[in-house]
Design an enzyme around this catalytic site. Structure first.
Site, PDB file in Angstrom:
ATOM      1  N   HIS A 213       5.639 -74.752 -27.811  1.00 28.51           N
ATOM      2  CA  HIS A 213       4.582 -74.262 -26.916  1.00 28.51           C
ATOM      3  C   HIS A 213       3.721 -75.410 -26.397  1.00 28.51           C
ATOM      4  CE1 HIS A 213       4.438 -69.691 -28.035  1.00 28.51           C
ATOM      5  NE2 HIS A 213       5.335 -69.968 -27.114  1.00 28.51           N
TER       6      HIS A 213
ATOM      7  N   GLU B 298      16.389 -68.616 -28.273  1.00 29.75           N
ATOM      8  CA  GLU B 298      15.833 -67.628 -29.196  1.00 29.75           C
ATOM      9  C   GLU B 298      16.923 -67.037 -30.082  1.00 29.75           C
ATOM     10  OE1 GLU B 298      12.780 -66.825 -29.874  1.00 29.75           O
ATOM     11  OE2 GLU B 298      11.753 -67.972 -28.326  1.00 29.75           O
TER      12      GLU B 298
ATOM     13  N   ARG C   2       6.037 -62.331 -40.008  1.00 28.70           N
ATOM     14  CA  ARG C   2       6.329 -62.410 -38.586  1.00 28.70           C
ATOM     15  C   ARG C   2       6.180 -63.835 -38.048  1.00 28.70           C
ATOM     16  NH1 ARG C   2       4.605 -57.933 -33.998  1.00 28.70           N
ATOM     17  NH2 ARG C   2       5.791 -58.882 -32.297  1.00 28.70           N
TER      18      ARG C   2
ATOM     19  N   HIS D 154       8.315 -72.992 -32.174  1.00 21.90           N
ATOM     20  CA  HIS D 154       7.320 -72.597 -31.175  1.00 21.90           C
ATOM     21  C   HIS D 154       6.018 -73.376 -31.264  1.00 21.90           C
ATOM     22  CE1 HIS D 154      10.133 -69.385 -30.525  1.00 21.90           C
ATOM     23  NE2 HIS D 154       9.384 -68.818 -29.609  1.00 21.90           N
TER      24      HIS D 154
ATOM     25  N   HIS E 150      10.715 -71.930 -21.137  1.00 22.64           N
ATOM     26  CA  HIS E 150      10.258 -71.656 -22.499  1.00 22.64           C
ATOM     27  C   HIS E 150      11.322 -71.995 -23.534  1.00 22.64           C
ATOM     28  CE1 HIS E 150       8.451 -69.483 -25.887  1.00 22.64           C
ATOM     29  NE2 HIS E 150       9.620 -68.898 -26.057  1.00 22.64           N
TER      30      HIS E 150
ATOM     31  N   LYS F 237       3.998 -57.188 -28.730  1.00 18.80           N
ATOM     32  CA  LYS F 237       3.005 -58.164 -28.286  1.00 18.80           C
ATOM     33  C   LYS F 237       2.887 -58.089 -26.775  1.00 18.80           C
ATOM     34  CE  LYS F 237       3.288 -61.829 -31.777  1.00 18.80           C
ATOM     35  NZ  LYS F 237       3.578 -63.279 -31.967  1.00 18.80           N
TER      36      LYS F 237
ATOM     37  N   ASN G 216       8.269 -67.872 -35.238  1.00 18.72           N
ATOM     38  CA  ASN G 216       7.707 -68.987 -34.462  1.00 18.72           C
ATOM     39  C   ASN G 216       8.386 -70.320 -34.760  1.00 18.72           C
ATOM     40  OD1 ASN G 216       5.711 -67.527 -33.015  1.00 18.72           O
ATOM     41  ND2 ASN G 216       4.473 -67.433 -34.871  1.00 18.72           N
TER      42      ASN G 216
ATOM     43  N   ARG H 203      -7.028 -46.107 -21.786  1.00 19.39           N
ATOM     44  CA  ARG H 203      -7.077 -46.364 -23.227  1.00 19.39           C
ATOM     45  C   ARG H 203      -5.704 -46.258 -23.888  1.00 19.39           C
ATOM     46  NH1 ARG H 203     -12.758 -43.484 -25.162  1.00 19.39           N
ATOM     47  NH2 ARG H 203     -14.094 -44.654 -23.728  1.00 19.39           N
TER      48      ARG H 203
ATOM     49  N   GLU I 225       1.519 -59.682 -37.629  1.00 21.81           N
ATOM     50  CA  GLU I 225       1.680 -61.127 -37.881  1.00 21.81           C
ATOM     51  C   GLU I 225       0.786 -61.606 -39.030  1.00 21.81           C
ATOM     52  OE1 GLU I 225       2.350 -65.123 -35.161  1.00 21.81           O
ATOM     53  OE2 GLU I 225       1.973 -63.197 -34.213  1.00 21.81           O
TER      54      GLU I 225
ATOM     55  N   LYS J 216      14.533 -59.393 -35.650  1.00 21.22           N
ATOM     56  CA  LYS J 216      13.157 -59.304 -35.171  1.00 21.22           C
ATOM     57  C   LYS J 216      12.578 -57.931 -35.490  1.00 21.22           C
ATOM     58  CE  LYS J 216       9.879 -60.456 -31.645  1.00 21.22           C
ATOM     59  NZ  LYS J 216       9.575 -61.142 -30.382  1.00 21.22           N
TER      60      LYS J 216
END
Length: 1554
Positions: free
Chosen positions: A293, A206, A282, A289, A305, A164, A286, A142, A278, A268
């Site tokens: 993506h 990035e 946030r 992206h 990427h 993330k 992207n 947990r 997000e 960031k």
């Protein structure tokens, strides 16, 4: 590595995130990190999880350091303290590891090691490791503490920060995960020194992204620091141990690298702190992206990427520009910085295409992928919208409509017509246009060569000017900085001090830059040369390598400059070697009749010559004098005054340009013609406030000299121009206009002329534009291109010696080409036809929409948002890669290549001819002088060059020995795997030998030809991915192979004994491409067949059919009858089948790997079909098992066959989704179908080798199998096989057998086609029929065989020779719909004779008659190899005419059929009516028994000639048989399938005899 005592305490930087200083940056952090983790994140167990790439480099040392430091800390705590343990776990690298399975494996490992809740997990690696291990930490017990140790730049600045964590699923990336913040993030930049260069570049995407959305100052640091940042990672200094750990040992490059990474991490961290989950802010992270993506989902793993995000950033920036929030300068800066760091900015880049091969991002597919992106809200797509460099439109992602995204992503655009209304005349638009390209390029040269600083305002920032800026920077000519949000460029001139660049200067298709820089580069001092940098090379794209630069280079060479052509004489690339005198100057003569840019090139650099320059222009009238005047005027603005001594002589003094503090670039006058033309063609009013009568540019007079005479109202001041157009359709033609002073504007005038009209119906409506000959050597031959593209609309246009002539048409009569307007990578063609599209009904598709970026990057945005023209995005698919033909000399590569090129609307290139042209010698002479080895090496060089310059739109035929050189073989193999098709043209080797023995034009081989073939055959097969076995000259099969549009079928024989079914075999195989020989279904007296029985049956089948055979032994576990226990026996049968010449071998992938490997080694030319059948029906098409089976089949077979079991209709759609996904990365053919009735839809949709049955077979091989006819009917019902209409044109035709022939064939194959008669004496009556969209083709008979030709787009070479057309075919291609005239009369004769007689060099033939059919007879005999053809006709003049028409065919005229002949004919073709009462003398049969007579008359069935032949024991071919034969050829041309001959013949003869 050094000991503990040797490593200094590093100087670190801490960054706060979520109110904790948990991000730590520096160099050589390993020991600091271990001490910090043990001290501040106390745990009983530490687990380092890394991958197999990182572990060998770092893990051992980290474990050693951990044990030492842990012991020290434990000892310091006292004797009761327990030393923490360290466990390591290594997993495979790569995105595929980020899965549920790997997560479970890690968790099971942790549990097996008794890890509890006080465990701390350290993730050491890239983004995959961080995401996966973070998710493990979030869920194990947990949630346990974890630490990020990113080892890639991408992970350092992106995935490691923010908490993330996730794993991938088959449905997409990162779809299952959680937010779980790491306790520490250690960004140790020393890891980057072992990072591959491409991975470093990947991470820079990035870093750039962060600066682009957050800080222009950071962005400027990145713009200016490219070389230092790259040096810090790719070429780091190691002057002292642990360089960079302490501030005093840190190099400037290391400090810069640390600062830009820290800036990314800080931003960031700021975003995450204020929006951890997000909620909005946030989402800014992207940027790039959403689209990136989607691209990554298709292109991974070929594209990384960051590379996908880089392309995504450009596309999302273009969306911002389209919406009006971002200017072009910002996009161009973003474009340039990404390129500077080595990132791709377009999917069309060569390096991207080299990586991804034949993968292609369809726009609809990208849109579909974006639907399931986590960033999407409901069905609304959110995209980060830039407003400037460093700022965004909103502090969150913005909702953008699908239509806008689709429009920006689409490679083509559709211009929709305006609607005429009373209110349209009241529309008044005021807009500014981009700065002049001509002035911008000149200003950049002048300011760069000048002394001081100059602010350039309103500079055009486009492809061309960007190329110029980059080149000048690489030459060290100037420094550039932007201010005022990119509205102003500050140029600090270098005063003419230039250096040899580090790399060649790539100029794309920028003609202005290539001409101007050629002279500029002669100013480079020889003192700047080094051993590694001795020359400056200017190069460009394929078109640039065709554009002329010869007159300029010749002039400079004559002046003493050392310039050498690297490839083709007269064009780039060129190599410029600096000399001590630099540009000499003095008296210079220059031919200026081709391009004024040559003159401007000399003028611009002349002040820096060693002597004052006196420039004399020679060669007649100077082209584009206004541009020369422009150059001179601008030079004066920068302090150098040119004196014009007489008409074409100029004196340029020595000196240096003095930069004015500010120089404003006026609007581009050529570009200004487009919005003014929109007003002219639509009837609106348009004002341009920044271009007027005082302009330096000749094109500024366009409104007054062109639009006003065409009927527009024009108001022009010194600085502005206003045009009001007349009502739509009211423009007037310009009978004669000389546009020599505004040549670039002729394209705009041409499209307006296309819709001009006269009020007087009897007056001609023709516009003639002259004085534009220089437009033939621009980005393309613009005059030819305009004629070609206008013709597609239905406009009548033609070339003049120095111009173009256009007949005006009513707009209602014009139609945009279905395949779109080809722009030839020319911005002016694209923009001109977009104007025409404003009034063309149903809209106009413009291909290559991005070519406008050369001068007006935002044209499509302005056309829609400012001028009010509606646009739609159009996805036109992938480019046509060039196709390469290889094969033995004499196999027919050139003949086929030319025919295929015409059929596919491509250019043909013969590599041997290209070789001889380039080197100005013959191949024979080259080999004689240089030897075979030198020839093969040079041949490879030329092939490599051709594949670079002719990579699309060509058919390239190579010499027979191209495969002799290993490098050429490697190049061909690489091309066939990653780019286009390499086709092996195969012809019977004995035919090749006979042909080559006649040819003395090529060098002979030392080996016998058979030995050469035996040596090369395996190489041809290795290098090709397609082959075409030819006999005769038909190219239909090859075209079908290349187009890949034809569906293929094989019929599965379910016969226990083939022999009784032989009579039905022709019917059973109707419409199929191969026969599956099911060994397991054979039965020998009710028992399992013996080997002898099996191969006896195979031999019987081979004799009965020429179709390829698929040899299948289906095991019981895979749904067949062959015992599973007899695996070895099965493979012995498969081996024997290979030896017996079976073309395809079915191999079940679940069989023994060793047996499969052994079989593959022995397969020779046979193709392996790797098959797997899901008999249980448990496996799902979207499950992991089917993917595993597919990969296994892919590793084994040339063809992949996966068979599932459908339980409902949706299973078929899942199957198609699976296939489409696999086809993105697998080039091998795929057979994928479902069994059962519910799976029949999958059989209808399958394209390659669909198994079929036939009603005459005793049973189906599998449940749900359909026949060919049933599949065709199914395809029609679901809209995949449209209805077509075919006709016979002529008169009288009431009793024609053609409808019986064709309708019988259509019915048997289940095709939704119908053939009908259309009788008419006037050929014009057929025009509406052939223009009908459902028109599929036609037969043509008298009296239209010649009259039909003007109505067609093209006729074949055979038709030209024969002088008549009897067949019309319809060809659909990217170039549009074409009607092709062909002749199958000769094929009917050819195929009637070929199987009946053996022809050798002594065989002669006789043709009786002199009409059109006799031409077909002569042509057919020649194609059969008959070298002497006797010709008899009652009219001797006709004989002479035919001899003149076929001078090389060996025709000998006869005055009488009784005339003695030394070598009497063995073949007679009679083309005269049966009622002619011609005497048939015995002499024509004097060659003896066994000759062949072809009678073209078919009433009566047995003519006098045939009866006489019977008496002489000759073989007679009736006219009706020739009619059937040529009809079968027509059928195959129209449908791509063999006609059901036996049924057609049976029905035709029955009807004929009745």
């Amino acid at each position: 590595m050094s000991t503990l005592l040797e490593q200094p305490e590093p100087d670190i930087i801490k960054v706060s995130i979520l109110n904790e200083e948990s991000i730590i940056l520096g160099f050589h952090l390993t020991k600091f990190m271990i001490r910090d983790v043990i001290s501040n994140i106390p745990s009983s167990t530490y687990v380092i999880i890394t991958d197999k790439n990182i572990a060998p480099i770092y893990l051992t040392k980290i474990v050693e350091d951990f044990n030492i430091i842990a012991s020290e800390i434990t000892l310091a705590k006292g004797k009761n303290a327990l030393k923490p343990r360290l466990i390591t776990y290594i997993i495979p690298p790569g995105e595929q590891t980020k899965s549920r399975d790997t997560k479970a494996e890690i968790e099971d490992f942790l549990l097996s090691k008794a890890c509890a809740r006080d465990t701390c997990i350290l993730a050491m690696g890239g983004g995959v490791i961080g995401d996966l291990v973070g998710f493990v930490a979030a869920t194990f017990m947990r949630g346990v503490p974890f630490v990020q140790i990113p080892t890639t730049l991408l992970a350092m600045v992106d995935s490691s920060i923010g908490g993330k964590t996730a794993i991938d699923t088959p449905h997409g990336k990162n779809l299952i995960g959680s937010f779980w913040q790491p306790k520490r993030i250690y960004i140790d930049l020393i890891f980057l020194e072992t990072l591959p260069e491409r991975e470093f570049i990947n991470g820079m995407a990035e870093v750039i992204k962060t600066a682009a959305i957050s800080s222009e100052s950071d962005f400027i640091i990145l713009e200016n620091g490219v070389e230092k940042i790259r040096e810090a990672v790719l070429n780091p200094k190691r002057d002292v141990p642990f360089q960079g750990a302490k501030l005093e040992t840190r190099t400037p490059s290391q400090s810069l690298l640390l600062s830009v990474i820290m800036a990314s991490a800080q931003f960031k961290a700021y975003v995450v702190t204020h929006d951890e989950r997000e909620g909005g802010l946030r989402g800014l992270l992207n940027f790039g992206h959403t689209i990136g993506h989607a691209i990554e989902a298709i292109m991974y793993p070929e594209l990384l990427h960051g590379e996908c995000v880089s392309i995504g950033m450009i596309k999302e920036a273009e969306i911002a520009r389209h919406l009006g929030y971002l200017n072009q300068v910002a996009i161009s800066r973003l474009y340039k910085i990404l390129q500077d760091y080595g990132l791709p900015v377009s999917l069309e880049e060569k390096k991207v295409k080299d990586l991804v091969g034949k993968k292609f991002c369809a726009v609809d597919k990208l849109m579909e992928i974006m639907k399931v992106d986590k960033k999407i809200q409901g069905d609304q797509k959110r995209i980060v919208i830039l407003s400037s460099i460093g700022n965004t439109y909103e502090k969150k992602a913005t909702v953008v409509s699908d239509s806008v995204i689709h429009k920006i992503l689409s490679p083509a655009i559709k211009v929709l017509p305006v609607t005429s209304s009373p209110n349209i005349s009241s529309i008044h638009i005021t807009m500014t246009t981009p700065g002049s390209k001509s002035i911008s390029n000149r200003a950049l040269i002048l300011a760069a060569l000048g002394v001081g600083t100059c602010k350039l305002k309103s500079l055009l920032y486009s492809d061309d000017t960007q190329v110029m800026m980059v080149a000048l920077q690489n030459l060290g000519a100037a420094k550039f900085e932007w201010e005022n949000n990119g509205e102003v460029l500050i140029v600090t001139g270098g005063g003419g001090n230039l250096q040899i660049p580090d790399n060649e200067l790539y100029l794309g298709n920028a003609g202005t830059a290539s001409r101007f820089l050629t002279t500029v580069c002669t100013l480079i001092s020889a003192e700047t040369a080094t051993q590694t940098k001795m020359h400056t090379i200017l190069t460009g794209n394929a078109r640039m390598k065709q554009r002329p630069i010869g007159p300029l280079v010749t002039t400079l060479q004559e002046n003493g400059s050392q310039i050498r052509y690297v490839e083709n004489e007269g064009s780039l690339p060129i190599e410029i070697t600096p000399s001590q005198t630099k540009f000499k100057g003095g008296k210079i003569n220059l031919a200026a009749s081709i391009s004024s840019q040559y003159v401007s090139s000399i003028l611009l650099s002349a002040p820096y010559a060693s002597e004052p320059v006196t420039l004399s222009l020679t060669g007649g009238k100077v082209v584009s004098q206004p541009y020369i005047d422009m150059t001179i005027a601008m030079m004066k603005s920068f302090g150098i005054e040119v004196k014009r001594l007489e008409d074409n002589v100029y004196y340029i003094p020595q000196g240096k340009y003095t930069n004015p503090s500010e120089y404003v670039i006026e609007s581009d006058a050529s570009s200004a013609t487009y919005p003014l033309a929109v007003a002219a063609i639509t009837g609106i009013t348009c004002t341009l406030p920044n271009i007027g009568a005082s302009s330096l540019q000749g094109d500024a007079a366009f409104a007054v000299k062109v639009l006003k005479p065409m009927g527009c109202t024009v108001t022009q001041t010194e600085t502005s121009t206003t045009v009001k157009g007349p009502p739509i359709g009211s423009l007037r033609p310009l009978p004669n206009i000389d546009m020599e002073t505004m040549t670039d504007a002729f394209l705009t005038a041409s499209v307006l002329a296309a819709v001009a009209s006269n009020s007087d119906e009897g007056e001609e409506c023709i516009t003639r534009i002259t004085g534009i000959s220089n437009q033939r050597v621009k980005e393309c031959n613009r005059i030819a291109a305009m004629v070609h593209e206008l013709t597609k609309f239905g406009v009548v246009a033609s070339e003049l010696p120095d111009g173009i002539q256009i007949h005006g048409s009513k707009t209602q009569s014009l139609k945009g080409p279905a395949s779109g307007v080809k722009c030839y990578d020319d911005h002016r063609i694209a923009m001109s036809f977009s104007i025409l599209g404003c009034v063309i009904p149903d809209g106009t598709i413009i291909l290559e929409k991005k070519c406008v970026e050369k001068t007006w990057p935002g044209w499509w945005d302005d056309l829609e948002s400012k001028l009010g023209i509606n646009l739609l995005g159009v996805d036109i698919g992938s480019d046509q890669e060039s196709i390469i033909f290889i094969g033995m000399r004499g196999a027919g590569k050139t003949t086929l290549g030319k025919d295929v090129a015409k059929a596919l609307n491509r250019e043909f290139l013969d590599l041997d001819h290209h070789f001889e042209s380039l080197l100005s010698t013959t191949i024979s002479k080259f080999i004689e002088e240089e030897g075979w080895d030198a020839f093969r090496a040079k041949e490879f060089e030329i092939l490599k060059s051709v594949l670079s310059t002719h990579s699309s739109g060509h058919i390239i035929a190579c010499g027979g020995g191209i495969v002799e050189h290993p490098s050429s073989r490697d190049l061909l193999k690489q091309y066939s795997q990653n780019h286009g098709d390499v086709v092996h043209i195969v012809r019977d080797i004995n035919d090749v030998i006979r042909y080559l023995n006649k040819d003395n034009s090529r060098p002979s081989f030392d080996d016998e030809l058979l030995n050469v073939w035996n040596k090369r055959e395996i190489w041809y097969n290795e290098c090709s991915n397609l082959d075409n076995k030819i006999g005769g000259s038909s190219i239909d099969n090859l075209i079908e192979i290349i187009r890949k549009t034809k569906r293929t079928f094989f019929v599965s024989l379910t016969l226990p004994d083939i022999t009784p079914a032989l009579k039905d075999l022709p019917t059973i195989t109707h419409g199929v491409d191969a026969i599956e020989f099911r060994v397991d279904l054979l039965s020998e007296n009710g028992n399992l067949p013996s080997v002898e029985y099996i191969f006896n049956q195979l031999e019987i089948l081979r004799r009965a059919s020429s179709l390829p055979i698929i040899f299948t032994v289906r095991s019981q576990s895979q749904g067949g009858k062959y015992p599973d226990t007899q695996e070895k026996e099965m493979f012995l049968l498969l081996e024997q089948a290979i030896k017996s010449g079976c073309e395809y071998i079915d191999v079940e992938i679940l069989m023994s790997p060793s047996l499969i490997s052994n079989l593959i080694e022995k397969k020779g030319n046979a193709k392996i079909i790797a098959s797997w059948h899901d008999i249980s029906g448990i496996t799902k098409w979207d499950g992991e098992e089917v993917r595993q089976r597919f990969r296994a089949a892919q590793n084994i077979g040339d063809i992949i066959k996966i068979v599932g079991r459908a339980s409902c209709l949706s299973d078929n759609f899942k199957l198609r989704n699976f296939v489409e996904l696999q086809q993105q990365h697998c080039k091998k053919p795929i057979i994928a179908i479902n069994m059962e009735t519910e799976g029949q839809l999958s059989r209808i949709l399958n394209q390659y080798f669909t198994p079929v049955t036939h009603p005459l077979l005793p049973s189906k091989a599998a449940s749900g199998q359909l026949s060919v006819a049933e599949i065709h009917k199914g395809l029609h019902l679901i809209g995949q096989l449209p209805k077509k209409k075919f006709y016979l044109f002529g008169t009288p035709i009431a009793h024609s057998m053609s409808p019986t022939i064709h309708n019988t064939g259509f019915d048997v194959l289940g095709l939704p086609y119908h053939y009908d008669l259309f009788e008419s004496e006037d050929v014009k009556a057929v025009k509406p029929i052939i223009e009908d969209i459902e028109f599929g083709g036609a037969s043509v008979t008298i009296p239209h065989k010649i009259n039909i030709i003007p109505l067609l787009d093209q006729i074949t070479e055979q038709s030209k020779l024969i002088g008549a057309v009897n067949t019309i075919t319809v060809m659909e291609s990217e170039a549009g719909r074409k009607l092709i005239g062909d002749n199958t009369d000769w094929l009917g004769i050819f195929y009637s004779i070929k199987p009946l007689i053996e022809i050798d060099s002594k065989t002669t033939g006789l043709v009786i008659g002199g009409g059109g059919t006799s031409r077909a007879g002569i042509f057919a005999l020649h194609q059969l190899g008959v070298s002497t053809i006797y010709l008899y006709n009652r009219t001797q003049d006709k004989i002479k005419e035919l001899i003149d028409q076929f001078p090389t065919y060996g025709i000998i005229g006869l005055s009488s059929l009784s005339e003695p002949i030394q070598n009497p004919p063995r073949i007679i073709v009679s083309t005269i009516p049966a009622t002619s009462n011609l005497e048939i003398p015995n002499e024509i049969f004097s060659s003896g028994k066994g000759g062949v007579i072809v009678e073209m008359a078919y009433k009566p069935r047995r003519t006098q000639l045939l009866k006489k032949g019977d008496e002489k024991e000759w073989i007679g071919v009736e006219g009706v048989q020739v009619l059937i034969e040529q009809g079968l050829c027509q059928f195959e041309k129209w449908t791509g399938r063999k006609a059901p001959r036996n049924i057609i013949e049976e029905i035709v003869y029955k009807k004929y005899d009745s």
